[in-house]
Design an enzyme around this catalytic site. Structure first.
Site: not given
Ligand SMILES: *Cc1c(COP(=O)(O)O)cnc(C)c1O
Length: 404
Positions: A187, A215, A246
């Protein structure tokens, strides 16, 4: 009875905040006043948004908006209970079946967030006699899941499958179970985990293979099916995690795998057992989002067109965008690495004044000395907006001595 002389037991927090202020990494939350979009208004100022995870612009897609409204009219605003007591609605099951079909796996379970999906899954699967082999840059939710499980954690160097294999070899005679775990896309750097080599290592030592595609869903693979599809390692990854927060544009996390594995999570994953199910509107929104992934591939095409353009131009300006000879990032995430936390936060504030939202990210989110502005492309940025953002980055970068 409280008395006037009671001392504040939380005063140490004020001290810690003062330390952040002295270091220059203290921040205020920027407040969005309209929709999450490529150009939007934060703190009363219209800015080009380079900071959201809204890859495909689905936060405001008309089909998703309509699905949420219709589900609210039909089923109300809340689910009323945790999934295992009385909170499982037909629409939750529909969403899980839809994701399982999309990912071509037996079964899927949806959690409240990607964070709880990771933390809940890892901590349910393993116990104190087990081993987790984890990339050093894995997401915080994976790390917390590892800690909650009480398993022994063996960290391998970022993307170094040979090191992961060494770690597996070092515990091969131990009786505990082994889990090899990586982010699909990292990320903070936007690079991609070496799935084929990691699958080889996991298979050699009989380890469970788990990938967090937060992602990558909606970004990589056919119609956004993620890194498993991107690398064609179907059937070699036991556990696929994704987020609905996301590219999917709403909120939630999901875990895909075999039917028995998912049934086990129904019985043992603590966020599933102890935290209320999504409102029906969220489930409906996500169902509509997967339809959009299948029917509107042009969104992903635009995302990648913007990504290639922006990454190339950022590199040409002379910013450090990670990597040694070639950019490390292969995805819509492109870091502008500044190094110093304070300078990064100043750079971010100056960009904002000139109409660009690029959020500064410093320690502890990234290692000390690796502070950066993380930029993320979306399908909805226009070429004019990107050119304008690049121009601001160049002017401010020169003025602050970040660019030569
Ligand atoms: C954003 C993210 C999460 C968490 O996801 P949410 O739905 O925002 O809680 C988990 N793993 C990775 C790699 C992320 O980038």
């Amino acid at each position: 009875m409280p008395t006037a002389t009671r001392t504040n037991p939380l005063s140490y927090l004020t001290t810690q905040l003062d330390e952040l202020k002295a270091k220059g990494t203290y921040f205020r939350l920027r407040v969005l006043e309209d929709e999450q979009a490529a150009v939007c208004t934060f703190d009363g100022k219209k800015v080009i948004n380079l900071a959201s995870n809204n890859y495909l612009g689905l936060t405001t897609h008309p089909k998703l908006r309509e699905a949420a409204l219709e589900a609210t009219r039909k089923y109300g605003v809340g689910s009323g209970a945790v999934r295992t007591i009385a909170g499982t609605m037909k629409i939750h099951m529909e969403l899980e079946e839809k994701i399982a079909r999309f990912k071509n796996v037996e079964a899927c379970v949806v959690f409240q967030s990607g964070f709880t999906a990771n933390a809940g899954t890892v901590s349910a699967l393993l116990g104190k006699d087990d081993f987790i082999i984890s990339d050093e840059l894995n997401h915080a939710s994976i790390i917390d899941g590892c800690r909650l499980s009480r398993a022994k954690i063996l960290v391998f160097r970022h993307k170094d499958a040979a090191h992961a294999e060494e770690q597996l070899a070092s515990v091969k005679d131990q009786p505990g179970r082994k889990l090899l775990i990586t982010d699909g896309v990292f990320s903070m750097d936007g690079d991609i985990g070496p799935l084929p080599a990691l699958c080889d290592a996991a298979e050699k030592y009989g380890a469970i293979m788990m990938v967090d595609d937060a992602h990558s869903s909606g970004v990589l693979g056919r119609n956004g099916r993620g890194t498993i599809d991107h690398f064609k390692v179907h059937g070699r990854v036991d556990i696929q995690v994704g987020t609905l927060s996301k590219a999917i544009g709403a909120l939630g996390g999901y875990v895909c795998g075999s039917r028995d594995f998912i049934e086990f999570l129904y019985h043992r994953a603590r966020p599933f057992l102890f935290s209320t199910a999504h409102p029906p509107s969220v489930a409906a929104t996500c169902i509509a989002a997967f339809d959009v992934l299948e029917r509107e591939p042009q969104l992903m095409e635009k995302l990648w067109e913007n990504t290639h353009y922006f990454k190339k131009e950022l590199g040409l300006l002379g910013f450090n965008i990670g990597g040694v000879t070639t950019p490390a990032s292969e995805t819509p995430i492109t870091p502008i690495i500044i190094g110093d936390g304070k300078l990064t936060m100043e750079f971010s504030r100056e960009l904002f004044k000139e109409g660009v939202l690029g959020t500064g990210i410093a320690s502890p989110t990234v290692p000390e000395g690796k502070a950066r502005i993380r930029t993320i492309m979306t399908a909805t940025h226009t070429r004019e907006q990107l050119d304008q953002a690049l121009d601001v980055l160049k002017q401010v970068g020169k003025r602050m001595g970040i660019l030569g």
